[in-house]
Design a protein around this motif. Sequence first.
Motif, mmCIF file in Angstrom:
data_model
loop_
_atom_site.group_PDB
_atom_site.id
_atom_site.type_symbol
_atom_site.label_atom_id
_atom_site.label_comp_id
_atom_site.label_asym_id
_atom_site.label_seq_id
_atom_site.Cartn_x
_atom_site.Cartn_y
_atom_site.Cartn_z
ATOM 1 N N VAL A 103 0.848 -1.193 0.000
ATOM 2 C CA VAL A 103 0.000 0.000 0.000
ATOM 3 C C VAL A 103 0.882 1.242 0.000
ATOM 4 O O VAL A 103 0.648 2.207 -0.745
ATOM 5 C CB VAL A 103 -0.916 0.005 1.248
ATOM 6 N N ASN A 141 -4.387 -8.692 6.253
ATOM 7 C CA ASN A 141 -2.925 -8.877 6.217
ATOM 8 C C ASN A 141 -2.573 -10.333 6.525
ATOM 9 O O ASN A 141 -3.135 -10.930 7.441
ATOM 10 C CB ASN A 141 -2.251 -7.954 7.233
ATOM 11 N N THR A 164 9.401 -5.022 3.110
ATOM 12 C CA THR A 164 8.672 -3.762 2.940
ATOM 13 C C THR A 164 7.422 -3.749 3.832
ATOM 14 O O THR A 164 6.853 -2.700 4.080
ATOM 15 C CB THR A 164 8.224 -3.581 1.475
ATOM 16 N N VAL A 223 5.459 -4.249 7.450
ATOM 17 C CA VAL A 223 5.932 -3.923 8.796
ATOM 18 C C VAL A 223 6.284 -5.169 9.603
ATOM 19 O O VAL A 223 7.246 -5.157 10.388
ATOM 20 C CB VAL A 223 4.897 -3.022 9.521
ATOM 21 N N LYS A 260 9.660 -6.477 8.534
ATOM 22 C CA LYS A 260 10.642 -5.461 8.910
ATOM 23 C C LYS A 260 10.946 -5.605 10.405
ATOM 24 O O LYS A 260 12.102 -5.595 10.819
ATOM 25 C CB LYS A 260 10.076 -4.073 8.605
ATOM 26 N N GLY A 274 6.924 3.681 11.623
ATOM 27 C CA GLY A 274 5.967 4.777 11.489
ATOM 28 C C GLY A 274 4.896 4.662 12.566
ATOM 29 O O GLY A 274 5.191 4.686 13.767
ATOM 30 N N ASN A 275 3.658 4.465 12.116
ATOM 31 C CA ASN A 275 2.503 4.464 13.014
ATOM 32 C C ASN A 275 2.442 3.192 13.886
ATOM 33 O O ASN A 275 2.138 2.115 13.394
ATOM 34 C CB ASN A 275 1.248 4.560 12.116
ATOM 35 N N ALA A 314 -1.468 1.774 14.568
ATOM 36 C CA ALA A 314 -2.320 1.123 13.556
ATOM 37 C C ALA A 314 -2.604 -0.296 14.022
ATOM 38 O O ALA A 314 -1.717 -0.979 14.553
ATOM 39 C CB ALA A 314 -1.605 1.108 12.214
ATOM 40 N N ARG A 337 -4.029 -4.058 12.879
ATOM 41 C CA ARG A 337 -4.293 -4.922 11.736
ATOM 42 C C ARG A 337 -4.678 -6.319 12.211
ATOM 43 O O ARG A 337 -4.271 -6.749 13.290
ATOM 44 C CB ARG A 337 -3.049 -5.034 10.839
ATOM 45 N N VAL A 363 0.560 -2.377 15.809
ATOM 46 C CA VAL A 363 1.969 -2.538 15.416
ATOM 47 C C VAL A 363 2.807 -2.637 16.693
ATOM 48 O O VAL A 363 3.725 -3.459 16.782
ATOM 49 C CB VAL A 363 2.407 -1.340 14.530
ATOM 50 N N ARG A 368 1.804 7.439 6.896
ATOM 51 C CA ARG A 368 1.163 7.472 5.571
ATOM 52 C C ARG A 368 0.179 8.626 5.453
ATOM 53 O O ARG A 368 -0.381 9.065 6.464
ATOM 54 C CB ARG A 368 0.416 6.163 5.348
ATOM 55 N N ASP A 396 -4.170 6.340 6.720
ATOM 56 C CA ASP A 396 -3.874 4.997 7.227
ATOM 57 C C ASP A 396 -5.062 4.511 8.046
ATOM 58 O O ASP A 396 -5.465 5.183 8.998
ATOM 59 C CB ASP A 396 -2.617 5.067 8.103
HETATM 60 P P1 GDP Z 1 -0.643 -2.924 4.793
HETATM 61 O O1 GDP Z 1 -1.651 -2.905 5.902
HETATM 62 O O2 GDP Z 1 -1.015 -3.861 3.675
HETATM 63 O O3 GDP Z 1 -0.283 -1.580 4.297
HETATM 64 O O4 GDP Z 1 0.685 -3.620 5.426
HETATM 65 P P2 GDP Z 1 2.012 -2.987 6.043
HETATM 66 O O5 GDP Z 1 2.709 -4.104 6.745
HETATM 67 O O6 GDP Z 1 2.823 -2.267 5.010
HETATM 68 O O7 GDP Z 1 1.487 -1.909 7.104
HETATM 69 C C1 GDP Z 1 0.695 -2.278 8.212
HETATM 70 C C2 GDP Z 1 0.580 -1.094 9.160
HETATM 71 O O8 GDP Z 1 1.845 -0.854 9.768
HETATM 72 C C3 GDP Z 1 0.182 0.225 8.473
HETATM 73 O O9 GDP Z 1 -0.817 0.847 9.244
HETATM 74 C C4 GDP Z 1 1.462 1.063 8.524
HETATM 75 O O10 GDP Z 1 1.219 2.471 8.625
HETATM 76 C C5 GDP Z 1 2.083 0.545 9.808
HETATM 77 N N1 GDP Z 1 3.528 0.785 9.902
HETATM 78 C C6 GDP Z 1 4.195 1.383 10.929
HETATM 79 N N2 GDP Z 1 5.492 1.469 10.675
HETATM 80 C C7 GDP Z 1 5.692 0.907 9.466
HETATM 81 C C8 GDP Z 1 6.880 0.695 8.669
HETATM 82 O O11 GDP Z 1 7.992 1.051 9.044
HETATM 83 N N3 GDP Z 1 6.686 0.043 7.470
HETATM 84 C C9 GDP Z 1 5.442 -0.367 7.040
HETATM 85 N N4 GDP Z 1 5.338 -1.012 5.859
HETATM 86 N N5 GDP Z 1 4.330 -0.147 7.768
HETATM 87 C C10 GDP Z 1 4.455 0.473 8.962
#
Ligand code: GDP
Length: 326
Positions: free
Chosen positions: A87, A181, A190, A192, A195, A214-215, A218, A220, A254, A282, A285
């Motif tokens: 995303v 997710n 890439t 979270v 990572k 970042g956030n 959030a 999930r 997170v 983002r 978000d």
């Molecule tokens: P998505 O839900 O498909 O976008 O999966 P992601 O793993 O990329 O992101 C999940 C959540 O983690 C989102 O709300 C992001 O804003 C949050 N997040 C916090 N820190 C990070 C970071 O360093 N990288 C990513 N990819 N997401 C992050």
Amino acid sequence: MRLVPRAGFRRAFVTGIGGQNGSYLAERLAEWGVEVHGLVRSQQRPTHLPAGVRLHVGDVSDHDRVREVLREVRPNAVANLAAMSSVAASWKEPELCRAVNRDAALALLDAVEELSDERHPIRFVQASSAEMFGTPEVSPQDESTPIAPTSPYGEAKADVHRAVGEARARGLHASSLILYNHESPRRPRTFVTRKITSTVAAIVKGRADELVLGNLDARRDWGWAPDFVDAFLRAGSHDEPDDYVVATGQAHSVRDFVGSAFAAAGIADWESYVRVDESLLRPVDAVELVGDATRARTKLGWQPTKRFDQIVAAMVRHDLKLLSRP
Ligand code: GDP
């Protein structure tokens, strides 16, 4: 409910076969004795694919090439997993996202509909996404939650989701899985989750000092990718095509993920290792995405097999092992 292949189900075509879900799906299909064909962008064979999988070189954005491969393979089932999967990346490259996640998927669906007939029907399963709900007002979401995407990624997935419903109304066996997710050791860094687990492993091994995110608030609904692949097999095998939310029904933040990952690596006091960088926030978000998979449970007999803490621990274990190799 034990899942067995449908009679006559011999040949499958999978786009995005080199990715996390594609590789797990190829493994499951191969175990069933199904002839698996996949589309790949280069001659280089992706890791994790079983030996018998037949690969065809082509880009999903090359609509003529995809049609040609479909004619050659004549599959009984097509799973569309090819996508720009992040995303966050879709904000940076919205046009590429539209070309791959929307236009290529619509062209593939068109080609399947054109080639499918009574003598040789083709079933279609689309990897859709909870991201198409945008920042939903209801929680948990289900198949009737309004579609209101807020990212290029969500917009593209929403357009294809609707097109799948239309193709189904015209008689194609086409299902759309609204995936929440889904993670595994094969998840790219890439995302979270990976990572976090790869950086925690690096910190434990003395190869990194901090985890920059970042956030943290959030929330999930993180599931186990092989379970989600099982939902593809169930949806494709069921007599009736439909839309299905595929989710565990449990949301975690997170921050929870970070805490569990450090705990799995034996570190209880993790706060000093984590730094928040505003540039990783983002534009929009979703605060919480959590799915109600009642339809998948009741109609398909689907259920998740791993809990949140087991998923996190499996990923940390894998990343620690990777760093222990000489
Ligand atoms: P998505 O839900 O498909 O976008 O999966 P992601 O793993 O990329 O992101 C999940 C959540 O983690 C989102 O709300 C992001 O804003 C949050 N997040 C916090 N820190 C990070 C970071 O360093 N990288 C990513 N990819 N997401 C992050």
